[in-house]
Design a protein around this motif. Structure first.
Motif, PDB file in Angstrom:
ATOM      1  N   LYS A   1       0.535  -1.143   0.117  1.00  0.00           N
ATOM      2  CA  LYS A   1       0.427  -0.062   0.127  1.00  0.00           C
ATOM      3  C   LYS A   1       0.657   1.242   0.046  1.00  0.00           C
ATOM      4  O   LYS A   1       1.482   1.108   0.627  1.00  0.00           O
ATOM      5  CB  LYS A   1      -1.356  -0.473   1.551  1.00  0.00           C
ATOM      6  N   TRP A   2       0.972   1.926  -0.998  1.00  0.00           N
ATOM      7  CA  TRP A   2       1.459   3.518  -0.827  1.00  0.00           C
ATOM      8  C   TRP A   2       0.323   4.824  -1.472  1.00  0.00           C
ATOM      9  O   TRP A   2      -0.729   4.228  -1.767  1.00  0.00           O
ATOM     10  CB  TRP A   2       2.230   3.283  -1.651  1.00  0.00           C
ATOM     11  N   GLN A   3       0.839   5.704  -1.235  1.00  0.00           N
ATOM     12  CA  GLN A   3      -0.270   6.975  -1.630  1.00  0.00           C
ATOM     13  C   GLN A   3       1.094   8.092  -2.679  1.00  0.00           C
ATOM     14  O   GLN A   3       1.884   7.996  -2.299  1.00  0.00           O
ATOM     15  CB  GLN A   3      -0.711   8.048  -0.748  1.00  0.00           C
ATOM     16  N   GLU A   4      -0.125   8.720  -3.168  1.00  0.00           N
ATOM     17  CA  GLU A   4       0.808   9.552  -3.816  1.00  0.00           C
ATOM     18  C   GLU A   4      -0.005  11.176  -4.294  1.00  0.00           C
ATOM     19  O   GLU A   4      -1.023  11.076  -4.356  1.00  0.00           O
ATOM     20  CB  GLU A   4       1.178   9.084  -5.243  1.00  0.00           C
ATOM     21  N   GLU A   5       1.268  12.194  -4.293  1.00  0.00           N
ATOM     22  CA  GLU A   5      -0.271  12.858  -4.080  1.00  0.00           C
ATOM     23  C   GLU A   5       0.023  13.614  -4.914  1.00  0.00           C
ATOM     24  O   GLU A   5       0.408  14.324  -6.343  1.00  0.00           O
ATOM     25  CB  GLU A   5       0.628  14.691  -2.830  1.00  0.00           C
ATOM     26  N   ILE A   6      -1.181  14.198  -5.690  1.00  0.00           N
ATOM     27  CA  ILE A   6      -1.909  14.681  -6.404  1.00  0.00           C
ATOM     28  C   ILE A   6      -1.429  16.568  -6.190  1.00  0.00           C
ATOM     29  O   ILE A   6      -2.331  17.271  -6.069  1.00  0.00           O
ATOM     30  CB  ILE A   6      -3.272  14.378  -7.331  1.00  0.00           C
ATOM     31  N   LEU A   7      -0.404  16.566  -7.252  1.00  0.00           N
ATOM     32  CA  LEU A   7       0.391  18.206  -7.250  1.00  0.00           C
ATOM     33  C   LEU A   7      -0.673  18.945  -8.186  1.00  0.00           C
ATOM     34  O   LEU A   7      -1.007  20.179  -7.750  1.00  0.00           O
ATOM     35  CB  LEU A   7       1.880  18.481  -7.461  1.00  0.00           C
ATOM     36  N   GLU A   8      -1.038  18.327  -9.276  1.00  0.00           N
ATOM     37  CA  GLU A   8      -2.129  19.560 -10.755  1.00  0.00           C
ATOM     38  C   GLU A   8      -2.483  17.725 -11.255  1.00  0.00           C
ATOM     39  O   GLU A   8      -1.932  17.416 -11.625  1.00  0.00           O
ATOM     40  CB  GLU A   8      -0.560  20.062 -11.199  1.00  0.00           C
ATOM     41  N   ILE A   9      -3.814  19.049 -11.595  1.00  0.00           N
ATOM     42  CA  ILE A   9      -5.045  17.691 -12.414  1.00  0.00           C
ATOM     43  C   ILE A   9      -5.414  19.176 -13.513  1.00  0.00           C
ATOM     44  O   ILE A   9      -5.829  19.910 -13.355  1.00  0.00           O
ATOM     45  CB  ILE A   9      -5.293  16.952 -11.671  1.00  0.00           C
ATOM     46  N   ALA A  10      -4.772  18.541 -14.590  1.00  0.00           N
ATOM     47  CA  ALA A  10      -5.445  19.831 -15.881  1.00  0.00           C
ATOM     48  C   ALA A  10      -5.554  18.703 -17.001  1.00  0.00           C
ATOM     49  O   ALA A  10      -5.563  17.393 -17.178  1.00  0.00           O
ATOM     50  CB  ALA A  10      -4.687  20.982 -16.407  1.00  0.00           C
ATOM     51  N   ASP A  11      -5.930  19.495 -17.986  1.00  0.00           N
ATOM     52  CA  ASP A  11      -6.766  18.120 -19.184  1.00  0.00           C
ATOM     53  C   ASP A  11      -6.029  17.608 -19.809  1.00  0.00           C
ATOM     54  O   ASP A  11      -5.898  16.537 -20.187  1.00  0.00           O
ATOM     55  CB  ASP A  11      -7.800  19.067 -19.840  1.00  0.00           C
ATOM     56  N   SER A  12      -4.840  17.954 -19.943  1.00  0.00           N
ATOM     57  CA  SER A  12      -3.281  16.647 -20.652  1.00  0.00           C
ATOM     58  C   SER A  12      -2.395  17.154 -19.578  1.00  0.00           C
ATOM     59  O   SER A  12      -1.763  16.235 -19.669  1.00  0.00           O
ATOM     60  CB  SER A  12      -3.397  17.931 -21.825  1.00  0.00           C
ATOM     61  N   THR A  13      -2.795  17.066 -17.959  1.00  0.00           N
ATOM     62  CA  THR A  13      -1.385  17.188 -17.469  1.00  0.00           C
ATOM     63  C   THR A  13      -1.830  16.386 -16.182  1.00  0.00           C
ATOM     64  O   THR A  13      -3.001  17.336 -15.507  1.00  0.00           O
ATOM     65  CB  THR A  13      -0.409  19.026 -17.147  1.00  0.00           C
ATOM     66  N   LEU A  14      -1.171  15.788 -15.223  1.00  0.00           N
ATOM     67  CA  LEU A  14      -1.315  15.397 -14.644  1.00  0.00           C
ATOM     68  C   LEU A  14       0.474  15.215 -13.295  1.00  0.00           C
ATOM     69  O   LEU A  14       1.061  14.481 -14.025  1.00  0.00           O
ATOM     70  CB  LEU A  14      -1.768  13.526 -14.621  1.00  0.00           C
ATOM     71  N   VAL A  15       0.426  15.362 -12.644  1.00  0.00           N
ATOM     72  CA  VAL A  15       1.509  15.665 -11.317  1.00  0.00           C
ATOM     73  C   VAL A  15       1.148  14.839 -10.283  1.00  0.00           C
ATOM     74  O   VAL A  15       0.345  15.081  -9.532  1.00  0.00           O
ATOM     75  CB  VAL A  15       2.292  16.569 -11.404  1.00  0.00           C
ATOM     76  N   LEU A  16       2.089  14.009 -10.515  1.00  0.00           N
ATOM     77  CA  LEU A  16       1.835  13.328  -8.792  1.00  0.00           C
ATOM     78  C   LEU A  16       3.295  12.889  -8.197  1.00  0.00           C
ATOM     79  O   LEU A  16       4.258  13.053  -8.775  1.00  0.00           O
ATOM     80  CB  LEU A  16       1.673  11.789  -8.467  1.00  0.00           C
ATOM     81  N   LYS A  17       3.333  13.547  -6.607  1.00  0.00           N
ATOM     82  CA  LYS A  17       4.155  13.327  -5.484  1.00  0.00           C
ATOM     83  C   LYS A  17       4.263  11.732  -4.645  1.00  0.00           C
ATOM     84  O   LYS A  17       3.607  11.933  -3.700  1.00  0.00           O
ATOM     85  CB  LYS A  17       4.368  14.627  -4.790  1.00  0.00           C
ATOM     86  N   ASN A  18       5.188  11.000  -4.431  1.00  0.00           N
ATOM     87  CA  ASN A  18       5.527  10.210  -3.596  1.00  0.00           C
ATOM     88  C   ASN A  18       5.967  10.891  -2.560  1.00  0.00           C
ATOM     89  O   ASN A  18       6.259  11.633  -2.532  1.00  0.00           O
ATOM     90  CB  ASN A  18       5.311   8.907  -4.405  1.00  0.00           C
ATOM     91  N   LYS A  19       6.457   9.358  -1.627  1.00  0.00           N
ATOM     92  CA  LYS A  19       6.912   9.972  -0.237  1.00  0.00           C
ATOM     93  C   LYS A  19       8.118   9.883  -0.383  1.00  0.00           C
ATOM     94  O   LYS A  19       9.227  10.429   0.645  1.00  0.00           O
ATOM     95  CB  LYS A  19       6.482   8.862   0.870  1.00  0.00           C
TER      96      LYS A  19
END
Length: 138
Positions: A104-122
């Protein structure tokens, strides 16, 4: 004087960063490919060609992510493994929580748009995805 300028620049950059909104979470649905990864030390690795892409399906903040391999005929192959996911809000941030038989793990959603997704892990790795555009040799 340099310290004040650096402080002002930092504040400006933070204030310009878009906040993830609950209504934007549906934009996670679909096909995404990694564009780049920013390491914890600030170095960036660019991905020009990806053998796999990520498919997200999210309904009512729960669903799955699956790795897919695009084929030349416009279809996808997969190993059949789906990572169960759910989106949760903690403080003022949204996180994708993953749950598999391996962990189990998680990633923070830093940005979400129609054409961009940015995720950050621990480990402070930032994954920047771009919306996948399928190709076909048909």
């Amino acid at each position: 004087m340099k310290k004040i300028g650096l402080l002002l620049l930092t504040i400006l950059l933070i204030s310009c960063q878009s906040e993830v909104k609950k209504e934007d979470l549906v934009k996670i649905n679909g096909y995404w490919e990694i564009k780049e990864v920013e390491m914890a030390n600030g170095e960036t690795k660019d991905y020009k060609i990806n053998e796999t892409i990520d498919f997200f399906e999210l309904k009512n903040n729960a669903g799955f992510r699956q790795k897919l391999m695009p084929q030349f005929n416009g279809t996808y192959s997969t190993n059949g493994i789906k990572e169960l996911i759910k989106v949760v809000r903690k403080d003022k941030a949204f996180f994708i929580e993953y749950n598999t038989t391996y962990g189990k793990w998680q990633e923070e959603i830093l940005e979400i748009a129609d054409s961009t997704l940015v995720l950050k892990n621990k480990a402070n790795l930032e994954y920047t995805y771009k919306r996948y555009k399928p190709f076909s040799l048909k």
